[in-house]
Write an enzyme that holds these catalytic residues in place. Structure first.
Site, PDB file in Angstrom:
ATOM      1  N   ASP A  41      22.502  36.909 -35.109  1.00 20.76           N
ATOM      2  CA  ASP A  41      21.288  36.222 -34.682  1.00 20.76           C
ATOM      3  C   ASP A  41      20.105  36.780 -35.461  1.00 20.76           C
ATOM      4  O   ASP A  41      20.232  37.735 -36.233  1.00 20.76           O
ATOM      5  CB  ASP A  41      21.073  36.359 -33.168  1.00 20.76           C
TER       6      ASP A  41
ATOM      7  N   HIS B   6      25.471  32.081 -38.291  1.00 18.53           N
ATOM      8  CA  HIS B   6      24.844  32.177 -36.972  1.00 18.53           C
ATOM      9  C   HIS B   6      25.856  32.301 -35.834  1.00 18.53           C
ATOM     10  O   HIS B   6      25.478  32.534 -34.678  1.00 18.53           O
ATOM     11  CB  HIS B   6      23.945  30.964 -36.720  1.00 18.53           C
TER      12      HIS B   6
END
Length: 426
Positions: free
Chosen positions: A402, A398
Protein backbone atom coordinates in the site's frame (compact mmCIF):
# COMPACT_ATOMS: atom_id res chain seq x y z
CA UNK A 1 21.77 -47.17 -35.87
CA UNK A 2 22.01 -43.39 -35.39
CA UNK A 3 20.99 -41.80 -32.08
CA UNK A 4 18.32 -39.09 -32.02
CA UNK A 5 19.34 -35.71 -30.61
CA UNK A 6 16.43 -33.62 -29.33
CA UNK A 7 15.99 -29.97 -28.37
CA UNK A 8 17.28 -29.79 -24.76
CA UNK A 9 15.65 -27.98 -21.84
CA UNK A 10 17.70 -24.77 -21.75
CA UNK A 11 15.95 -23.34 -18.72
CA UNK A 12 13.20 -24.08 -16.24
CA UNK A 13 10.50 -22.14 -18.11
CA UNK A 14 11.89 -22.48 -21.64
CA UNK A 15 9.50 -24.51 -23.83
CA UNK A 16 10.93 -24.05 -27.33
CA UNK A 17 14.01 -22.91 -29.22
CA UNK A 18 14.94 -21.67 -32.67
CA UNK A 19 17.91 -23.18 -34.50
CA UNK A 20 19.88 -20.14 -35.63
CA UNK A 21 22.99 -21.87 -37.00
CA UNK A 22 24.26 -25.41 -37.50
CA UNK A 23 27.92 -25.75 -36.53
CA UNK A 24 28.15 -29.35 -37.81
CA UNK A 25 26.97 -30.87 -41.10
CA UNK A 26 26.16 -34.49 -42.11
CA UNK A 27 29.42 -36.42 -42.38
CA UNK A 28 31.31 -34.24 -39.88
CA UNK A 29 33.02 -35.84 -36.91
CA UNK A 30 31.69 -34.74 -33.54
CA UNK A 31 33.64 -34.84 -30.27
CA UNK A 32 31.94 -35.18 -26.90
CA UNK A 33 30.80 -31.78 -25.57
CA UNK A 34 31.54 -30.15 -28.94
CA UNK A 35 28.74 -27.70 -29.93
CA UNK A 36 26.38 -28.96 -32.63
CA UNK A 37 24.30 -25.85 -33.22
CA UNK A 38 23.34 -22.43 -31.87
CA UNK A 39 19.85 -22.01 -30.43
CA UNK A 40 17.89 -18.86 -29.59
CA UNK A 41 15.25 -19.11 -26.85
CA UNK A 42 12.96 -16.51 -25.34
CA UNK A 43 15.62 -15.87 -22.67
CA UNK A 44 19.12 -16.56 -23.92
CA UNK A 45 21.17 -17.72 -26.89
CA UNK A 46 22.99 -20.98 -26.25
CA UNK A 47 24.90 -23.80 -27.91
CA UNK A 48 23.70 -27.42 -27.91
CA UNK A 49 26.66 -29.72 -27.13
CA UNK A 50 27.07 -33.36 -28.16
CA UNK A 51 26.76 -35.80 -25.26
CA UNK A 52 28.98 -38.39 -26.95
CA UNK A 53 31.53 -38.68 -29.79
CA UNK A 54 30.44 -39.79 -33.24
CA UNK A 55 29.52 -38.67 -36.74
CA UNK A 56 26.67 -36.36 -37.71
CA UNK A 57 24.36 -38.31 -40.03
CA UNK A 58 21.28 -36.13 -40.47
CA UNK A 59 19.98 -32.64 -39.74
CA UNK A 60 16.22 -32.82 -39.11
CA UNK A 61 15.48 -29.24 -38.03
CA UNK A 62 16.60 -26.57 -40.49
CA UNK A 63 18.07 -23.20 -39.53
CA UNK A 64 15.41 -20.65 -38.63
CA UNK A 65 12.87 -23.27 -37.52
CA UNK A 66 11.36 -23.20 -34.01
CA UNK A 67 10.72 -26.51 -32.24
CA UNK A 68 9.43 -27.58 -28.85
CA UNK A 69 11.73 -28.93 -26.14
CA UNK A 70 12.15 -32.67 -26.69
CA UNK A 71 11.59 -32.58 -30.46
CA UNK A 72 14.11 -34.23 -32.79
CA UNK A 73 16.71 -31.86 -34.28
CA UNK A 74 19.41 -34.19 -35.67
CA UNK A 75 20.90 -37.68 -35.59
CA UNK A 76 24.43 -38.79 -34.68
CA UNK A 77 26.11 -42.16 -35.19
CA UNK A 78 27.96 -42.91 -31.96
CA UNK A 79 31.56 -44.09 -32.26
CA UNK A 80 31.90 -47.88 -32.04
CA UNK A 81 28.24 -48.59 -32.78
CA UNK A 82 28.28 -49.50 -36.44
CA UNK A 83 28.89 -47.59 -39.66
CA UNK A 84 27.28 -44.19 -39.88
CA UNK A 85 24.70 -43.72 -42.62
CA UNK A 86 24.24 -40.34 -44.23
CA UNK A 87 20.66 -39.24 -44.95
CA UNK A 88 20.73 -40.33 -48.61
CA UNK A 89 21.95 -43.79 -47.58
CA UNK A 90 19.42 -44.39 -44.84
CA UNK A 91 16.26 -45.85 -46.34
CA UNK A 92 14.60 -46.79 -43.08
CA UNK A 93 11.91 -44.44 -41.75
CA UNK A 94 12.08 -43.99 -37.99
CA UNK A 95 8.58 -43.96 -36.50
CA UNK A 96 7.62 -40.74 -34.83
CA UNK A 97 7.79 -40.87 -31.04
CA UNK A 98 4.46 -41.00 -29.35
CA UNK A 99 3.36 -37.96 -27.37
CA UNK A 100 3.85 -38.19 -23.66
CA UNK A 101 0.77 -38.97 -21.64
CA UNK A 102 -0.28 -36.54 -18.98
CA UNK A 103 -0.40 -37.94 -15.48
CA UNK A 104 -3.99 -38.07 -14.15
CA UNK A 105 -4.90 -34.98 -12.20
CA UNK A 106 -1.75 -33.07 -13.17
CA UNK A 107 -2.88 -29.96 -15.04
CA UNK A 108 -0.33 -27.51 -13.64
CA UNK A 109 0.86 -26.42 -17.10
CA UNK A 110 -2.42 -26.63 -19.01
CA UNK A 111 -3.01 -22.89 -19.26
CA UNK A 112 0.58 -21.95 -20.09
CA UNK A 113 0.86 -21.46 -23.83
CA UNK A 114 4.06 -20.98 -25.82
CA UNK A 115 4.24 -18.29 -28.55
CA UNK A 116 4.12 -21.03 -31.23
CA UNK A 117 0.91 -22.47 -29.77
CA UNK A 118 -0.73 -19.04 -29.50
CA UNK A 119 0.21 -18.26 -33.09
CA UNK A 120 -1.25 -21.51 -34.46
CA UNK A 121 -4.41 -21.11 -32.39
CA UNK A 122 -4.90 -17.59 -33.65
CA UNK A 123 -4.32 -18.47 -37.30
CA UNK A 124 -6.79 -21.37 -37.16
CA UNK A 125 -9.35 -19.88 -34.77
CA UNK A 126 -8.90 -22.68 -32.24
CA UNK A 127 -10.24 -22.39 -28.72
CA UNK A 128 -7.36 -23.63 -26.57
CA UNK A 129 -9.75 -24.34 -23.70
CA UNK A 130 -11.24 -27.16 -25.81
CA UNK A 131 -7.91 -28.80 -26.66
CA UNK A 132 -6.50 -31.75 -24.72
CA UNK A 133 -2.76 -31.25 -24.17
CA UNK A 134 -0.29 -34.13 -24.22
CA UNK A 135 2.70 -32.17 -22.88
CA UNK A 136 4.02 -32.09 -19.35
CA UNK A 137 1.32 -31.19 -16.83
CA UNK A 138 -1.33 -31.16 -19.56
CA UNK A 139 0.45 -28.44 -21.53
CA UNK A 140 -0.75 -27.98 -25.12
CA UNK A 141 2.11 -28.42 -27.57
CA UNK A 142 2.50 -27.29 -31.16
CA UNK A 143 2.24 -30.93 -32.22
CA UNK A 144 -1.18 -31.20 -30.54
CA UNK A 145 -2.52 -28.34 -32.64
CA UNK A 146 -0.96 -29.60 -35.87
CA UNK A 147 -2.57 -33.01 -35.38
CA UNK A 148 -5.87 -31.33 -34.62
CA UNK A 149 -5.72 -29.13 -37.72
CA UNK A 150 -4.83 -32.04 -40.00
CA UNK A 151 -7.51 -34.35 -38.63
CA UNK A 152 -10.56 -34.50 -40.91
CA UNK A 153 -12.68 -35.98 -38.12
CA UNK A 154 -12.22 -33.06 -35.71
CA UNK A 155 -15.47 -31.54 -34.54
CA UNK A 156 -15.22 -28.05 -35.99
CA UNK A 157 -18.01 -26.71 -33.82
CA UNK A 158 -16.13 -27.42 -30.61
CA UNK A 159 -12.96 -25.80 -31.92
CA UNK A 160 -14.50 -22.45 -32.79
CA UNK A 161 -14.68 -19.81 -30.14
CA UNK A 162 -18.05 -19.44 -28.42
CA UNK A 163 -19.08 -16.93 -25.74
CA UNK A 164 -18.47 -18.32 -22.27
CA UNK A 165 -19.40 -17.12 -18.83
CA UNK A 166 -16.49 -15.44 -17.01
CA UNK A 167 -14.90 -17.75 -14.45
CA UNK A 168 -13.24 -16.49 -11.29
CA UNK A 169 -9.72 -17.96 -11.17
CA UNK A 170 -8.90 -20.14 -8.18
CA UNK A 171 -5.94 -18.78 -6.19
CA UNK A 172 -2.84 -20.91 -6.57
CA UNK A 173 0.42 -21.08 -4.69
CA UNK A 174 2.41 -20.14 -7.79
CA UNK A 175 1.94 -17.22 -10.18
CA UNK A 176 0.20 -18.44 -13.36
CA UNK A 177 1.41 -17.08 -16.67
CA UNK A 178 -1.48 -15.29 -18.37
CA UNK A 179 -1.99 -15.93 -22.07
CA UNK A 180 -3.24 -13.28 -24.48
CA UNK A 181 -6.50 -14.38 -26.10
CA UNK A 182 -6.01 -15.40 -29.75
CA UNK A 183 -9.28 -13.66 -30.59
CA UNK A 184 -7.98 -10.42 -29.09
CA UNK A 185 -4.77 -10.73 -31.08
CA UNK A 186 -6.72 -11.38 -34.26
CA UNK A 187 -8.92 -8.31 -33.69
CA UNK A 188 -5.89 -6.14 -33.03
CA UNK A 189 -4.10 -7.31 -36.16
CA UNK A 190 -7.15 -7.01 -38.42
CA UNK A 191 -7.63 -3.38 -37.33
CA UNK A 192 -4.17 -2.43 -38.62
CA UNK A 193 -4.05 -1.59 -42.32
CA UNK A 194 -0.79 -1.44 -44.24
CA UNK A 195 -0.10 1.44 -46.57
CA UNK A 196 2.49 1.66 -49.38
CA UNK A 197 5.96 1.96 -47.88
CA UNK A 198 5.03 0.34 -44.54
CA UNK A 199 7.44 -2.33 -43.37
CA UNK A 200 6.55 -5.43 -41.37
CA UNK A 201 9.26 -6.71 -39.03
CA UNK A 202 9.08 -10.27 -37.64
CA UNK A 203 9.26 -10.53 -33.86
CA UNK A 204 12.36 -12.02 -32.29
CA UNK A 205 12.01 -14.52 -29.44
CA UNK A 206 13.24 -11.88 -27.00
CA UNK A 207 10.70 -9.30 -28.23
CA UNK A 208 7.87 -11.86 -27.99
CA UNK A 209 8.87 -12.63 -24.41
CA UNK A 210 9.02 -8.94 -23.47
CA UNK A 211 5.56 -8.40 -24.97
CA UNK A 212 4.09 -11.40 -23.17
CA UNK A 213 5.56 -10.47 -19.80
CA UNK A 214 4.54 -6.85 -19.99
CA UNK A 215 0.94 -7.82 -20.83
CA UNK A 216 0.96 -10.43 -18.04
CA UNK A 217 2.28 -7.89 -15.54
CA UNK A 218 -0.34 -5.26 -16.41
CA UNK A 219 -3.19 -7.80 -16.46
CA UNK A 220 -2.33 -9.55 -13.19
CA UNK A 221 -0.81 -6.85 -10.98
CA UNK A 222 -2.86 -3.75 -10.09
CA UNK A 223 -0.21 -1.09 -10.63
CA UNK A 224 0.16 2.01 -8.50
CA UNK A 225 3.07 4.43 -8.49
CA UNK A 226 4.62 7.31 -6.62
CA UNK A 227 7.59 9.63 -7.08
CA UNK A 228 10.00 11.41 -4.71
CA UNK A 229 12.81 13.84 -5.39
CA UNK A 230 16.23 13.38 -3.79
CA UNK A 231 19.06 15.90 -3.42
CA UNK A 232 22.16 14.00 -4.59
CA UNK A 233 24.58 16.92 -4.66
CA UNK A 234 26.89 15.05 -2.29
CA UNK A 235 26.84 11.97 -4.52
CA UNK A 236 27.67 14.03 -7.61
CA UNK A 237 30.67 15.57 -5.81
CA UNK A 238 31.79 12.16 -4.55
CA UNK A 239 31.73 10.63 -8.03
CA UNK A 240 33.47 13.65 -9.55
CA UNK A 241 36.28 13.31 -6.99
CA UNK A 242 36.76 9.56 -7.35
CA UNK A 243 35.93 8.61 -10.96
CA UNK A 244 39.40 9.12 -12.52
CA UNK A 245 41.27 7.34 -9.74
CA UNK A 246 38.62 4.58 -9.72
CA UNK A 247 38.99 4.08 -13.48
CA UNK A 248 42.78 3.73 -13.21
CA UNK A 249 42.62 1.37 -10.25
CA UNK A 250 39.70 -0.88 -11.23
CA UNK A 251 39.67 -0.54 -15.03
CA UNK A 252 35.94 0.26 -15.14
CA UNK A 253 33.93 3.48 -15.05
CA UNK A 254 32.33 4.64 -11.81
CA UNK A 255 28.66 5.29 -12.59
CA UNK A 256 25.78 6.36 -10.37
CA UNK A 257 23.97 3.00 -10.65
CA UNK A 258 25.93 1.06 -7.96
CA UNK A 259 25.25 3.87 -5.46
CA UNK A 260 21.53 3.71 -6.26
CA UNK A 261 21.45 -0.08 -5.95
CA UNK A 262 23.29 0.06 -2.62
CA UNK A 263 20.69 2.49 -1.26
CA UNK A 264 17.91 0.21 -2.51
CA UNK A 265 19.22 -3.09 -1.09
CA UNK A 266 19.89 -1.54 2.33
CA UNK A 267 16.30 -0.23 2.34
CA UNK A 268 14.89 -3.60 1.23
CA UNK A 269 16.31 -5.11 4.42
CA UNK A 270 14.11 -2.71 6.41
CA UNK A 271 11.03 -3.26 4.22
CA UNK A 272 11.03 -6.94 3.13
CA UNK A 273 7.53 -6.69 1.62
CA UNK A 274 9.12 -4.78 -1.27
CA UNK A 275 11.25 -7.89 -1.86
CA UNK A 276 8.36 -10.33 -2.28
CA UNK A 277 6.02 -12.00 -4.77
CA UNK A 278 2.29 -12.64 -4.91
CA UNK A 279 1.44 -16.30 -4.23
CA UNK A 280 -2.30 -16.29 -4.95
CA UNK A 281 -3.46 -16.96 -1.40
CA UNK A 282 -0.34 -15.67 0.35
CA UNK A 283 2.61 -13.28 0.05
CA UNK A 284 6.05 -14.84 -0.33
CA UNK A 285 8.85 -12.81 1.28
CA UNK A 286 12.12 -13.60 -0.50
CA UNK A 287 15.13 -14.23 1.72
CA UNK A 288 17.76 -13.35 -0.90
CA UNK A 289 17.96 -9.87 -2.37
CA UNK A 290 18.66 -10.31 -6.08
CA UNK A 291 18.53 -7.08 -8.06
CA UNK A 292 17.42 -7.15 -11.71
CA UNK A 293 18.89 -4.43 -13.94
CA UNK A 294 17.99 -3.51 -17.51
CA UNK A 295 20.73 -3.76 -20.15
CA UNK A 296 19.93 -2.68 -23.71
CA UNK A 297 21.48 -4.04 -26.89
CA UNK A 298 20.93 -2.78 -30.43
CA UNK A 299 17.73 -4.78 -30.91
CA UNK A 300 16.56 -6.00 -27.50
CA UNK A 301 16.39 -5.35 -23.77
CA UNK A 302 17.68 -7.93 -21.29
CA UNK A 303 17.22 -7.96 -17.51
CA UNK A 304 20.17 -9.80 -15.92
CA UNK A 305 20.36 -10.29 -12.16
CA UNK A 306 22.90 -9.32 -9.50
CA UNK A 307 22.54 -12.19 -7.03
CA UNK A 308 22.89 -11.47 -3.29
CA UNK A 309 23.35 -7.77 -3.99
CA UNK A 310 23.01 -6.96 -0.29
CA UNK A 311 26.32 -8.75 0.37
CA UNK A 312 28.28 -6.52 -2.01
CA UNK A 313 29.95 -3.16 -1.48
CA UNK A 314 29.59 -0.29 -3.94
CA UNK A 315 32.78 -1.53 -5.60
CA UNK A 316 31.39 -5.07 -5.79
CA UNK A 317 28.15 -3.81 -7.31
CA UNK A 318 30.05 -1.74 -9.89
CA UNK A 319 32.02 -4.81 -10.97
CA UNK A 320 28.90 -6.99 -11.11
CA UNK A 321 27.10 -4.42 -13.28
CA UNK A 322 30.07 -4.19 -15.63
CA UNK A 323 30.35 -7.97 -15.97
CA UNK A 324 26.64 -8.42 -16.71
CA UNK A 325 26.67 -5.59 -19.25
CA UNK A 326 29.64 -7.11 -21.08
CA UNK A 327 28.08 -10.59 -21.13
CA UNK A 328 24.78 -9.17 -22.38
CA UNK A 329 26.29 -7.26 -25.28
CA UNK A 330 28.49 -10.23 -26.20
CA UNK A 331 25.45 -12.55 -26.21
CA UNK A 332 26.97 -14.76 -23.50
CA UNK A 333 24.36 -14.55 -20.75
CA UNK A 334 23.63 -17.87 -19.05
CA UNK A 335 20.25 -18.90 -17.63
CA UNK A 336 21.52 -18.23 -14.10
CA UNK A 337 22.31 -14.63 -15.09
CA UNK A 338 18.63 -14.04 -15.93
CA UNK A 339 16.87 -15.92 -13.15
CA UNK A 340 16.03 -15.31 -9.51
CA UNK A 341 15.47 -11.54 -9.54
CA UNK A 342 13.46 -10.23 -6.58
CA UNK A 343 13.44 -6.44 -7.20
CA UNK A 344 14.26 -4.35 -10.28
CA UNK A 345 16.27 -1.11 -10.44
CA UNK A 346 15.92 0.69 -13.76
CA UNK A 347 18.33 3.46 -14.77
CA UNK A 348 16.15 5.46 -17.19
CA UNK A 349 18.13 8.57 -16.30
CA UNK A 350 20.90 7.40 -18.64
CA UNK A 351 18.61 8.42 -21.53
CA UNK A 352 17.82 11.83 -20.06
CA UNK A 353 14.40 10.85 -18.70
CA UNK A 354 13.20 12.89 -15.72
CA UNK A 355 9.97 10.96 -14.87
CA UNK A 356 8.55 7.57 -15.81
CA UNK A 357 6.03 4.96 -14.73
CA UNK A 358 7.82 1.60 -15.14
CA UNK A 359 5.94 -1.69 -15.54
CA UNK A 360 6.64 -4.19 -12.76
CA UNK A 361 8.96 -7.05 -13.70
CA UNK A 362 6.46 -9.88 -13.07
CA UNK A 363 6.19 -11.60 -10.58
CA UNK A 364 8.14 -9.10 -8.44
CA UNK A 365 6.33 -6.70 -6.12
CA UNK A 366 7.88 -3.43 -7.30
CA UNK A 367 10.31 -1.67 -9.64
CA UNK A 368 12.24 1.56 -9.06
CA UNK A 369 13.41 3.91 -11.81
CA UNK A 370 16.27 6.32 -11.21
CA UNK A 371 15.81 9.34 -13.45
CA UNK A 372 18.28 11.87 -14.82
CA UNK A 373 20.22 14.02 -12.31
CA UNK A 374 19.41 17.66 -13.08
CA UNK A 375 20.76 20.89 -11.56
CA UNK A 376 17.91 23.03 -10.19
CA UNK A 377 17.55 26.10 -8.00
CA UNK A 378 16.11 25.22 -4.58
CA UNK A 379 15.47 26.96 -1.28
CA UNK A 380 18.00 25.75 1.31
CA UNK A 381 18.27 27.41 4.71
CA UNK A 382 16.21 30.36 3.46
CA UNK A 383 18.58 30.91 0.55
CA UNK A 384 18.45 30.00 -3.12
CA UNK A 385 21.04 27.37 -4.04
CA UNK A 386 21.79 25.27 -7.10
CA UNK A 387 21.52 21.56 -6.22
CA UNK A 388 21.67 18.24 -8.09
CA UNK A 389 18.22 16.63 -7.91
CA UNK A 390 16.94 13.24 -9.10
CA UNK A 391 13.42 11.83 -9.30
CA UNK A 392 12.81 8.34 -7.90
CA UNK A 393 9.79 6.64 -9.54
CA UNK A 394 8.38 3.52 -7.88
CA UNK A 395 5.73 1.22 -9.40
CA UNK A 396 4.18 -1.28 -6.99
CA UNK A 397 1.81 -4.23 -6.93
CA UNK A 398 -1.16 -2.95 -4.92
CA UNK A 399 -2.12 -6.50 -3.90
CA UNK A 400 1.06 -6.70 -1.82
CA UNK A 401 1.90 -3.09 -1.00
CA UNK A 402 0.00 0.00 0.00
CA UNK A 403 1.02 3.64 -0.21
CA UNK A 404 2.19 3.86 3.40
CA UNK A 405 4.77 1.06 3.21
CA UNK A 406 5.91 2.01 -0.30
CA UNK A 407 6.23 5.65 0.75
CA UNK A 408 8.35 4.77 3.78
CA UNK A 409 10.60 2.56 1.66
CA UNK A 410 11.07 5.29 -0.94
CA UNK A 411 11.79 7.81 1.83
CA UNK A 412 14.60 5.58 3.18
CA UNK A 413 16.10 5.23 -0.31
CA UNK A 414 15.99 9.02 -0.60
CA UNK A 415 17.67 9.49 2.79
CA UNK A 416 20.45 7.08 1.91
CA UNK A 417 21.11 8.75 -1.43
CA UNK A 418 21.25 12.14 0.24
CA UNK A 419 23.73 10.84 2.83
CA UNK A 420 26.44 10.14 0.21
CA UNK A 421 29.34 12.58 0.35
CA UNK A 422 33.11 12.94 -0.14
CA UNK A 423 33.80 10.73 2.89
CA UNK A 424 31.69 7.78 1.69
CA UNK A 425 33.63 4.51 1.43
CA UNK A 426 33.42 2.78 -1.96
Amino acid sequence: MATDITMPQLGESVTEGTITKWLKQPGDSVAKYEPLCEVATDKVNAEVPATFSGTMTEIVTEEGKTVEVGELICRIQEDGKGEALLPEQNTEQKPEAEASVTAPGDESMKRRYSPAVLRLAQENDIDLEQVEGTGKGGRITRKDLLQLIESEQADTATLRKEPVEPVTPTPTSEPVQAAVSPATLAESESAISLEPGDQELPLTNVRKTIAQRMVTSKQEAPHAWMMMQADVTGLVKLRQMRKEEFKKREGISLTYLPFFIKAVVDSLKEFPYLNSTWGGDRIILKKRINISIAVATEDALYVPVIHDADEKSILGLAKAIQQLAEKTRAGKLAMDDLSGGTFTVNNTGSFGSIASQPIINHPQAAILSMESIVKQPVIKEDMIAVRDLVNLCLSLDHRILDGLMAGRFLQRVKERLESYGPDTQI
